[in-house]
Design a protein around this motif. Structure first.
Motif, mmCIF file in Angstrom:
data_model
loop_
_atom_site.group_PDB
_atom_site.id
_atom_site.type_symbol
_atom_site.label_atom_id
_atom_site.label_comp_id
_atom_site.label_asym_id
_atom_site.label_seq_id
_atom_site.Cartn_x
_atom_site.Cartn_y
_atom_site.Cartn_z
ATOM 1 N N THR A 1 -1.199 4.749 -9.812
ATOM 2 C CA THR A 1 -2.458 5.363 -9.395
ATOM 3 C C THR A 1 -2.553 5.407 -7.874
ATOM 4 O O THR A 1 -2.956 6.414 -7.295
ATOM 5 C CB THR A 1 -3.664 4.603 -9.989
ATOM 6 N N GLN A 2 -2.165 4.316 -7.222
ATOM 7 C CA GLN A 2 -2.176 4.292 -5.751
ATOM 8 C C GLN A 2 -1.248 5.354 -5.182
ATOM 9 O O GLN A 2 -1.608 6.071 -4.249
ATOM 10 C CB GLN A 2 -1.755 2.925 -5.226
ATOM 11 N N ILE A 3 -0.040 5.445 -5.718
ATOM 12 C CA ILE A 3 0.947 6.398 -5.224
ATOM 13 C C ILE A 3 0.442 7.823 -5.390
ATOM 14 O O ILE A 3 0.488 8.630 -4.453
ATOM 15 C CB ILE A 3 2.300 6.199 -5.950
ATOM 16 N N LYS A 4 -0.046 8.137 -6.564
ATOM 17 C CA LYS A 4 -0.537 9.495 -6.827
ATOM 18 C C LYS A 4 -1.709 9.856 -5.920
ATOM 19 O O LYS A 4 -1.758 10.953 -5.355
ATOM 20 C CB LYS A 4 -0.951 9.643 -8.290
ATOM 21 N N ALA A 5 -2.660 8.948 -5.778
ATOM 22 C CA ALA A 5 -3.841 9.219 -4.954
ATOM 23 C C ALA A 5 -3.462 9.378 -3.479
ATOM 24 O O ALA A 5 -3.933 10.300 -2.803
ATOM 25 C CB ALA A 5 -4.873 8.096 -5.117
ATOM 26 N N ALA A 6 -2.611 8.495 -2.990
ATOM 27 C CA ALA A 6 -2.202 8.575 -1.578
ATOM 28 C C ALA A 6 -1.395 9.843 -1.320
ATOM 29 O O ALA A 6 -1.564 10.495 -0.285
ATOM 30 C CB ALA A 6 -1.401 7.328 -1.196
ATOM 31 N N GLU B 1 -4.941 0.742 2.489
ATOM 32 C CA GLU B 1 -3.662 0.062 2.283
ATOM 33 C C GLU B 1 -2.689 0.933 1.492
ATOM 34 O O GLU B 1 -1.500 1.000 1.813
ATOM 35 C CB GLU B 1 -3.884 -1.273 1.568
ATOM 36 N N ALA B 2 -3.182 1.617 0.475
ATOM 37 C CA ALA B 2 -2.327 2.500 -0.331
ATOM 38 C C ALA B 2 -1.795 3.649 0.524
ATOM 39 O O ALA B 2 -0.620 4.018 0.425
ATOM 40 C CB ALA B 2 -3.105 3.039 -1.529
ATOM 41 N N LEU B 3 -2.646 4.205 1.366
ATOM 42 C CA LEU B 3 -2.237 5.295 2.242
ATOM 43 C C LEU B 3 -1.160 4.830 3.217
ATOM 44 O O LEU B 3 -0.127 5.488 3.387
ATOM 45 C CB LEU B 3 -3.449 5.844 2.994
ATOM 46 N N GLN B 4 -1.371 3.694 3.842
ATOM 47 C CA GLN B 4 -0.393 3.169 4.794
ATOM 48 C C GLN B 4 0.929 2.859 4.115
ATOM 49 O O GLN B 4 2.000 3.187 4.645
ATOM 50 C CB GLN B 4 -0.949 1.917 5.483
ATOM 51 N N LEU B 5 0.873 2.246 2.950
ATOM 52 C CA LEU B 5 2.099 1.910 2.226
ATOM 53 C C LEU B 5 2.819 3.171 1.764
ATOM 54 O O LEU B 5 4.053 3.233 1.785
ATOM 55 C CB LEU B 5 1.787 0.994 1.045
ATOM 56 N N MET B 6 2.068 4.200 1.399
ATOM 57 C CA MET B 6 2.699 5.451 0.981
ATOM 58 C C MET B 6 3.428 6.100 2.155
ATOM 59 O O MET B 6 4.547 6.584 1.992
ATOM 60 C CB MET B 6 1.648 6.408 0.401
ATOM 61 N N VAL B 7 2.824 6.094 3.321
ATOM 62 C CA VAL B 7 3.484 6.646 4.509
ATOM 63 C C VAL B 7 4.768 5.882 4.781
ATOM 64 O O VAL B 7 5.824 6.476 5.024
ATOM 65 C CB VAL B 7 2.541 6.621 5.739
ATOM 66 N N GLU B 8 4.707 4.570 4.716
ATOM 67 C CA GLU B 8 5.899 3.742 4.934
ATOM 68 C C GLU B 8 6.964 4.028 3.875
ATOM 69 O O GLU B 8 8.148 4.177 4.192
ATOM 70 C CB GLU B 8 5.507 2.267 4.899
ATOM 71 N N SER B 9 6.543 4.123 2.631
ATOM 72 C CA SER B 9 7.481 4.355 1.528
ATOM 73 C C SER B 9 8.158 5.711 1.615
ATOM 74 O O SER B 9 9.334 5.851 1.304
ATOM 75 C CB SER B 9 6.758 4.224 0.185
ATOM 76 N N VAL B 10 7.412 6.712 2.043
ATOM 77 C CA VAL B 10 7.996 8.046 2.227
ATOM 78 C C VAL B 10 8.953 8.024 3.412
ATOM 79 O O VAL B 10 10.100 8.464 3.314
ATOM 80 C CB VAL B 10 6.894 9.111 2.428
#
Length: 121
Positions: free
Chosen positions: A87-92, A23-32
């Motif tokens: 933490t989610q943002i940094k890890a993703a 979920e963090a990875l998917q949200l990071m892609v969307e956010s970027v």
């Protein structure tokens, strides 16, 4: 890099469950992607696994989303606190950096809000 490998990287960097890492990875892609110009969004998507390309390509920036704070977005969408969101943002982001070229990384950072860029080091 394959999709499952990216999720595993997020998990390794964060200690989160497989589901939360995905979920963090998917949200990071969307956010970027929401902060990128159309051409940059396509370039970003082309370097991602197929499972993430659709996310990057289908998100369309609006005045609200393009100016929304990435940390607040993670907090609101997942009902988590600021530390957890960071933490989610940094890890993703660390995982994504292994899937995309150095030039693409710099292009992305140039289009992201300053607060987000500070987390994306």
């Amino acid at each position: 890099m394959r999709y499952r490998e990216l999720i595993k990287k997020v998990q390794d960097y964060s200690g989160f469950s497989d589901t939360e890492s995905e979920e963090a990875l998917q949200l990071m892609v969307e956010s970027v992607a929401v902060h990128l110009t159309e051409g940059e969004r396509k370039g970003f998507a082309n370097q991602l696994p197929t499972e993430l390309q659709d996310i990057a390509l289908t998100v369309l920036p609006t005045d609200i989303t393009a100016n929304e704070d990435i940390i607040q977005q993670f907090m609101d969408l997942q009902d988590i606190d600021e530390g957890h969101a960071k933490t989610q943002i940094k890890a993703a982001w660390q995982a994504l950096k292994q899937a995309i070229s150095g030039r693409e990384i710099e292009d992305i950072k140039a289009q992201m809000p300053g607060k987000a860029v500070a987390l994306m080091q």
